[in-house]
Design a protein around this motif. Sequence first.
Motif, short mmCIF file in Angstrom:
data_model
loop_
_atom_site.label_atom_id
_atom_site.label_comp_id
_atom_site.label_asym_id
_atom_site.label_seq_id
_atom_site.Cartn_x
_atom_site.Cartn_y
_atom_site.Cartn_z
N TYR A 1 0.84 -1.21 0.00
CA TYR A 1 0.00 0.00 0.00
C TYR A 1 0.87 1.25 0.00
N LEU A 2 0.35 2.31 -0.62
CA LEU A 2 1.09 3.56 -0.77
C LEU A 2 0.16 4.75 -0.53
N THR A 3 0.65 5.73 0.21
CA THR A 3 -0.09 6.97 0.42
C THR A 3 0.33 8.00 -0.63
N LYS A 4 -0.40 9.10 -0.71
CA LYS A 4 -0.04 10.17 -1.63
C LYS A 4 1.33 10.74 -1.29
N GLU A 5 1.61 10.89 -0.02
CA GLU A 5 2.89 11.45 0.40
C GLU A 5 4.05 10.56 -0.05
N GLU A 6 3.88 9.27 0.08
CA GLU A 6 4.94 8.35 -0.34
C GLU A 6 5.14 8.40 -1.85
N GLN A 7 4.06 8.52 -2.59
CA GLN A 7 4.18 8.62 -4.05
C GLN A 7 4.94 9.87 -4.45
N SER A 8 4.66 10.98 -3.78
CA SER A 8 5.31 12.24 -4.14
C SER A 8 6.81 12.20 -3.89
N LYS A 9 7.25 11.40 -2.93
CA LYS A 9 8.68 11.28 -2.65
C LYS A 9 9.45 10.72 -3.84
N PHE A 10 8.75 9.95 -4.66
CA PHE A 10 9.39 9.30 -5.80
C PHE A 10 8.96 9.93 -7.13
N HIS A 11 8.45 11.18 -7.05
CA HIS A 11 8.07 11.94 -8.25
C HIS A 11 7.11 11.13 -9.11
#
Length: 345
Positions: free
Chosen positions: A243-253
């Motif tokens: 599972y992934l949150t929006k914040e985690e996705q943004s860390k990886f552009h």
Amino acid sequence: MLEKVILPANIERASELFDEAEKIVIVTHVSPDGDAIGSSLGLLHFLETQGKTVHVVVPNAFPDFLRWLPGAKDIVRYDRYRDFGNQLIAGADLICCLDFNVLKRIDIVAPAVEKATCKKLLVDHHLEPGDFCDVTISHPQISSTSELVFRLICRMGYFEDITMEGAQCIYTGMMTDTGGFTFNSNDRQIYFIISELLSKGIDKDEIYRRVFHTYSEGRLRLMGYVLYEKMQVFPQFRSALIYLTKEEQSKFHYVKGDTEGLVNLPLQMKGICFSAFLREDTEKPMIKVSLRSEGKFPCNQVAAEFFNGGGHLNASGGEFYGTMDEAVELFKQALVRYEDQLLKN
């Protein structure tokens, strides 16, 4: 020879719709995947050989790794060009609904399509098609909508009019909706179709590379992150979760398509037959759910019962409106609910 899967009456009626229409709009589901884009562009290229004016309208963005497909640059994104999309839909003589079974699957485009007074044609391979089209070609046993588009064109007698560009799109849709022909792909007729597409001059190895081997650095680092930090394994249920949150996705552009295929990774582990991927959507307050399974475990039933979704036996999806913690907890409840089937699979 291909088996005549599509009913002769539907072949005749679809052919009549194409003959009578001059302006045709093709629509497909929200967050279009390889089959949605491949089938839509494959049909577009065929219809253009018949002298038709054709546009593809999609609800929102599609993955970057599909942008090389011939015709992709002219796809109309409804979320960006709503007025133009409405103009095309309202002015169409025929609307082709591809790779979705009910209007809600086209999200913000649904009201315009429902309101349109022109004829409508459905070509799809999902279960339980809705009654919103004049002609419905629905065959859930077929591996992809792209395969159905190929079959439809051939049954109408127009194989020779399939261009190399159209063949590239159709092959891409077939390939992506079967995970590179690793699931839902045991029908030998699939490989007959591939042979026919190769006769059009496509390079299937190059298509594979363009789809699966052109990810960004961020995508590869994200893959490592989810495997090391975010994967939970439930060996007692032969299952795994990412599972992934929006914040985690943004860390990886994160860009559209970066999480494609991540749900399949846990299935590479010995003893795991069911995998789930929960991703907090970057555009809407919801969690996207992807489910994959091996053998006879019905992940589509899990999607329908717990996540407002559906799909195929081994590949399905859904959505959840709530927090990530709640979604994870619901997934764990699903494991308990389906424990017997998981262990017997």
